[in-house]
Motif scaffolding. Structure first.
Motif, PDB file in Angstrom:
ATOM      1  N   GLY A 240       0.864  -1.170   0.000  1.00 55.15           N
ATOM      2  CA  GLY A 240       0.000   0.000   0.000  1.00 55.15           C
ATOM      3  C   GLY A 240       0.899   1.217   0.000  1.00 55.15           C
TER       4      GLY A 240
ATOM      5  N   GLN B 151      -5.463   0.386  14.979  1.00 53.90           N
ATOM      6  CA  GLN B 151      -4.455   1.336  14.490  1.00 53.90           C
ATOM      7  C   GLN B 151      -3.400   1.471  15.577  1.00 53.90           C
TER       8      GLN B 151
ATOM      9  N   GLY C 169      -5.602  -2.952   6.172  1.00 52.09           N
ATOM     10  CA  GLY C 169      -6.739  -2.231   5.631  1.00 52.09           C
ATOM     11  C   GLY C 169      -6.388  -0.813   5.250  1.00 52.09           C
ATOM     12  N   GLY C 170      -7.192   0.113   5.699  1.00 48.10           N
ATOM     13  CA  GLY C 170      -6.980   1.513   5.362  1.00 48.10           C
ATOM     14  C   GLY C 170      -7.207   2.403   6.567  1.00 48.10           C
ATOM     15  N   LEU C 171      -7.369   3.691   6.296  1.00 52.73           N
ATOM     16  CA  LEU C 171      -7.543   4.653   7.385  1.00 52.73           C
ATOM     17  C   LEU C 171      -8.856   4.427   8.125  1.00 52.73           C
ATOM     18  N   LYS C 172      -9.870   4.010   7.351  1.00 54.23           N
ATOM     19  CA  LYS C 172     -11.177   3.756   7.971  1.00 54.23           C
ATOM     20  C   LYS C 172     -11.299   2.278   8.309  1.00 54.23           C
TER      21      LYS C 172
ATOM     22  N   ASP D  49     -12.653   0.195   5.531  1.00 49.74           N
ATOM     23  CA  ASP D  49     -11.953   0.095   4.242  1.00 49.74           C
ATOM     24  C   ASP D  49     -11.649  -1.373   3.929  1.00 49.74           C
TER      25      ASP D  49
ATOM     26  N   TRP E 285       5.517   0.023   7.630  1.00 50.68           N
ATOM     27  CA  TRP E 285       4.491   0.925   7.113  1.00 50.68           C
ATOM     28  C   TRP E 285       4.644   2.284   7.785  1.00 50.68           C
TER      29      TRP E 285
ATOM     30  N   SER F  49       0.359   5.415   5.066  1.00 50.41           N
ATOM     31  CA  SER F  49      -0.298   4.231   5.638  1.00 50.41           C
ATOM     32  C   SER F  49      -0.005   4.065   7.139  1.00 50.41           C
TER      33      SER F  49
ATOM     34  N   PHE G 104      -2.970   3.071   9.052  1.00 50.57           N
ATOM     35  CA  PHE G 104      -3.838   2.051   8.459  1.00 50.57           C
ATOM     36  C   PHE G 104      -4.185   0.981   9.512  1.00 50.57           C
TER      37      PHE G 104
ATOM     38  N   HIS H 268      -4.800  -2.635  10.970  1.00 49.77           N
ATOM     39  CA  HIS H 268      -4.116  -3.911  10.710  1.00 49.77           C
ATOM     40  C   HIS H 268      -4.423  -4.882  11.838  1.00 49.77           C
TER      41      HIS H 268
END
Ligand code: SIN
Ligand code: FE2
Length: 217
Positions: free
Chosen positions: A20, A136, A161-164, A167, A182, A186, A189, A191
């Protein structure tokens, strides 16, 4: 065809795999350091034993944890935070072994984050069934620094995943010796780790260790 030539045709994951924006898996990157890493973990666990911490919601974590470095990540009924002392022993966390600091610094640089100086290393120990739900890493003071994660022992499925929270989440197998970094876009992100499958690793048996190195303070 000789076996070694055939082996050369086997598909193998690329040594460097983008996960990512600002995130990369460095496959097998820590393999040469495994003996030194395992003795570093033993040394840490002797001074600060693995324990199952309790979440603010009152649940005992399935992953056993300890820390080394100037700060250690802890959770209890009062919340998540970094603490200079191990609440179990009342003593400062053991110093970060040089091999961990140097590996993290070199991996961060390889991933595009030069000048990373970790001051905290969370050591996670997974036994079959243990998992880490999507979260996060946000207890660090300055999120300008990356996270460096080193996997040892049984393979696990890393969720990235992502910020949300909602996601889409990628599932990435992480094997003995893999390093993931990361940061940047990211850094926050979500995880996690899916429940560890049973197995027997030649060096670690039915166990996975993960070291996450951070700049916490
Ligand atoms: C973590 O998020 O602290 C650990 C992830 C892992 O065990 O690979
Ligand atoms: Fe994390």
């Amino acid at each position: 065809m000789p076996a070694d030539l055939l082996a050369g045709l086997e598909p193998s994951p690329p040594a460097r795999e983008g996960l990512g924006p600002g995130a990369v898996a460095l496959r097998g990157w820590a393999l040469a350091l495994v003996p030194a890493l395992l003795s570093a973990v033993d040394q840490v666990a002797e001074a600060a034993p693995f324990r199952h911490m309790v979440t603010p919601g009152g649940f005992e974590m399935s992953v056993a944890m300890t820390n080394c470095g100037a700060a250690g990540w802890v959770t209890d009924r009062h919340g998540y935070r970094y603490a200079a002392d191990d609440p179990m022993t009342g003593r400062p966390w053991p110093a970060m072994p040089g091999v961990l600091r140097d590996l993290a610094q070199a991996a961060a640089e390889e991933a595009g984050y030069p000048g990373f100086h970790p001051d905290a290393c969370l050591v996670n120990r997974y036994e079959p069934g243990a998992r880490l739900t999507l979260h996060q890493d946000r207890d660090e003071r300055d999120r300008g620094h990356p996270i460096v994660s080193v996997s040892l022992g049984l393979s696990a499925t890393f969720q990235f995943g992502g910020l949300k929270r909602t996601d889409p989440v990628r599932r990435i197998p992480l094997a003995h010796g893999d390093v993931v970094v990361w940061g940047g876009p990211s850094r926050l992100f979500h995880h996690g780790i899916l429940p560890l499958k049973d197995g027997a690793h030649p060096l670690l048996g039915a166990r996975r260790l993960n070291l996450t190195l951070r700049r916490a303070l």
